[in-house]
Design a protein around this motif. Structure first.
Motif, short mmCIF file in Angstrom:
data_model
loop_
_atom_site.label_atom_id
_atom_site.label_comp_id
_atom_site.label_asym_id
_atom_site.label_seq_id
_atom_site.Cartn_x
_atom_site.Cartn_y
_atom_site.Cartn_z
N UNK A 329 32.11 106.72 16.39
CA UNK A 329 33.43 106.80 17.01
C UNK A 329 33.33 106.57 18.52
N UNK A 330 32.26 107.10 19.13
CA UNK A 330 32.05 106.87 20.56
C UNK A 330 31.77 105.40 20.84
N UNK A 331 30.98 104.78 19.99
CA UNK A 331 30.65 103.36 20.17
C UNK A 331 31.91 102.50 20.07
N UNK A 332 32.77 102.81 19.11
CA UNK A 332 34.00 102.03 18.93
C UNK A 332 34.91 102.14 20.15
N UNK A 333 34.98 103.32 20.77
CA UNK A 333 35.77 103.47 21.99
C UNK A 333 35.14 102.69 23.13
N UNK A 334 33.81 102.75 23.22
CA UNK A 334 33.10 101.99 24.26
C UNK A 334 33.36 100.50 24.12
N UNK A 335 33.38 100.02 22.87
CA UNK A 335 33.62 98.61 22.63
C UNK A 335 35.07 98.24 22.92
N UNK A 339 33.78 99.23 28.23
CA UNK A 339 33.27 100.07 29.32
C UNK A 339 31.76 99.96 29.45
N UNK A 340 31.28 100.05 30.68
CA UNK A 340 29.85 100.09 30.94
C UNK A 340 29.35 101.52 31.04
N UNK A 341 30.25 102.47 30.87
CA UNK A 341 29.86 103.87 30.91
C UNK A 341 29.04 104.21 29.67
N UNK A 342 28.13 105.15 29.82
CA UNK A 342 27.27 105.56 28.72
C UNK A 342 28.06 106.34 27.68
N UNK A 343 27.49 106.43 26.47
CA UNK A 343 28.10 107.23 25.42
C UNK A 343 28.25 108.68 25.87
N UNK A 344 27.25 109.19 26.57
CA UNK A 344 27.30 110.57 27.05
C UNK A 344 28.46 110.78 28.02
N UNK A 345 28.66 109.84 28.95
CA UNK A 345 29.75 109.96 29.91
C UNK A 345 31.10 109.89 29.20
N UNK A 365 37.80 106.16 31.50
CA UNK A 365 36.73 105.30 30.97
C UNK A 365 36.77 103.94 31.64
N UNK A 366 37.99 103.42 31.82
CA UNK A 366 38.16 102.06 32.35
C UNK A 366 38.27 102.03 33.87
#
Length: 371
Positions: A329-335, A339-345, A365-366
């Protein structure tokens, strides 16, 4: 999850879950046939919240339901610890495994890997120790118990690495036993460590056009056939075509052996059936293994997997699957946000904005102003 809940950051985070399809799987397994209050969907949302907030016990999760926002998101106003415990033990892990694979399918729809047109897939395992007095079913030594998570992750040079296949076994199970299960795609390049050494499998992979890079054990015997000339500037020590093994256990196919410095004054001997890449490229592919080591470190440090909510085999497996689901779920939001922010951030920002309108979380995030 109602319409208002979906507008929150938590609702946005969980929105990739196709609850219609999820409930079809639940019905197929007759999971909620006699359920009156705590449905499997509600249980899943509560447990995802518990992982996200690192809730350390079912008692703490019960107390968290005092939040109207969480109660509304899960569709449960209150629940007892015994009901949570019973549900945790009863849910079939196959249901959460299926949900994990659904999310992986969504991620795969957006990403393809490099390496000569092939995605790079890294295979490794980690042992999760358990107290033998409470988890006797997971005993693997006289005084030890544990389960082993055999995992395959897709490596991306852009920085987003995600799990796409898993096997959970008793800790005593050999890594090699799962190699054939985890290597199943001719369109991928596989990387694994010397714990997966199996000459018979290497021959089979080569015959089936499955490509891999693996580290050789120190006692592996090499029978050189041809030595390749290294190009100027190459950091490899040698590049050889050879058979591997002894008289009673030797490969039928020739393989490529690339020897490179390990950065500590020693050498790494790498075996592969790719002859079209340079020695430097082979070395870089193997060194990508760091990604799965970081993944295992991440789930143990930042997701609640050290403290299991139940002692049954189902409870342990369900908690592991929920960790993998939360990560996807975190990866899908990152995609989605690019975002270039880490999964942890991203996770930390989500926890800070959990029940606010999702636009507040996404704007952080953006790096945009809140509309």
């Amino acid at each position: 999850m109602d319409k208002n809940t979906r507008k929150t950051s938590f609702g946005k985070w969980a929105s990739p879950i196709n609850f219609k399809k999820f409930n079809e799987i639940i019905n197929f397994h007759n999971q909620d046939r006699y359920t009156k209050k705590l449905t499997t969907q509600a249980y899943t949302l509560l447990m995802l919240h518990a992982h996200l907030t690192q809730t350390d016990s079912l008692h703490a999760l019960k107390a968290a339901l005092a939040s109207d926002d969480l109660a509304r998101a899960a569709g449960v106003e209150s629940i007892s610890v015994s009901q949570l415990s019973r549900k945790n033990n009863e849910v079939d892990p196959a249901i959460l495994s299926n949900l994990f694979l659904q999310l992986v399918s969504q991620i795969n729809g957006e990403k393809r890997g490099p390496r000569g047109g092939m995605p790079l897939k890294i295979i490794d395992s980690t042992t999760l120790p358990l107290n033998i007095n409470h988890f006797e079913w997971a005993k693997f030594r006289k005084t030890k118990a544990g389960v082993k998570l055999h995992l395959r992750i897709v490596f991306s040079e852009k920085g987003t690495h995600y799990p796409d296949k898993e096997v959970i076994t008793n800790a005593k199970d050999s890594d090699r036993n799962q190699l054939e299960v985890l290597v199943d795609d001719k369109e991928a390049m596989y990387v694994f460590d010397r714990g997966y050494m199996d000459y018979g499998q290497f021959d089979k992979f080569t015959d089936d056009a499955l490509f891999f890079v693996c580290r050789l054990k120190r006692n592996s015997i090499i029978h050189p056939v041809e030595n390749f000339t290294l190009p100027q500037g190459c950091d490899a020590v040698s590049d050889t075509m050879a058979f591997i093994g002894n008289v009673t256990n030797c490969t039928e196919n020739v393989f490529r052996i690339v020897v490179v410095p390990d950065g500590k004054g020693g050498e790494l001997r790498l075996i592969t059936n790719r002859f079209d890449l340079t020695a430097t490229e082979i070395s870089e592919i193997y060194r990508s293994r760091w990604a799965i080591e970081l993944f295992f470190k991440w789930i143990k440090q930042h997701v609640n997997i050290k403290h299991f909510y139940g002692q049954s085999e189902n409870a342990v497996k369900n908690q592991i699957y929920l960790v993998l689901i939360a990560y996807c779920l975190n990866v899908l939001i990152q995609m989605e946000t690019k975002s270039k922010k880490s999964i942890l951030t991203i996770t930390r920002l989500l926890k800070a904005k959990l029940w606010t309108a999702s636009r507040h979380w996404l704007s952080r995030i953006e790096n945009k102003a809140v509309p």
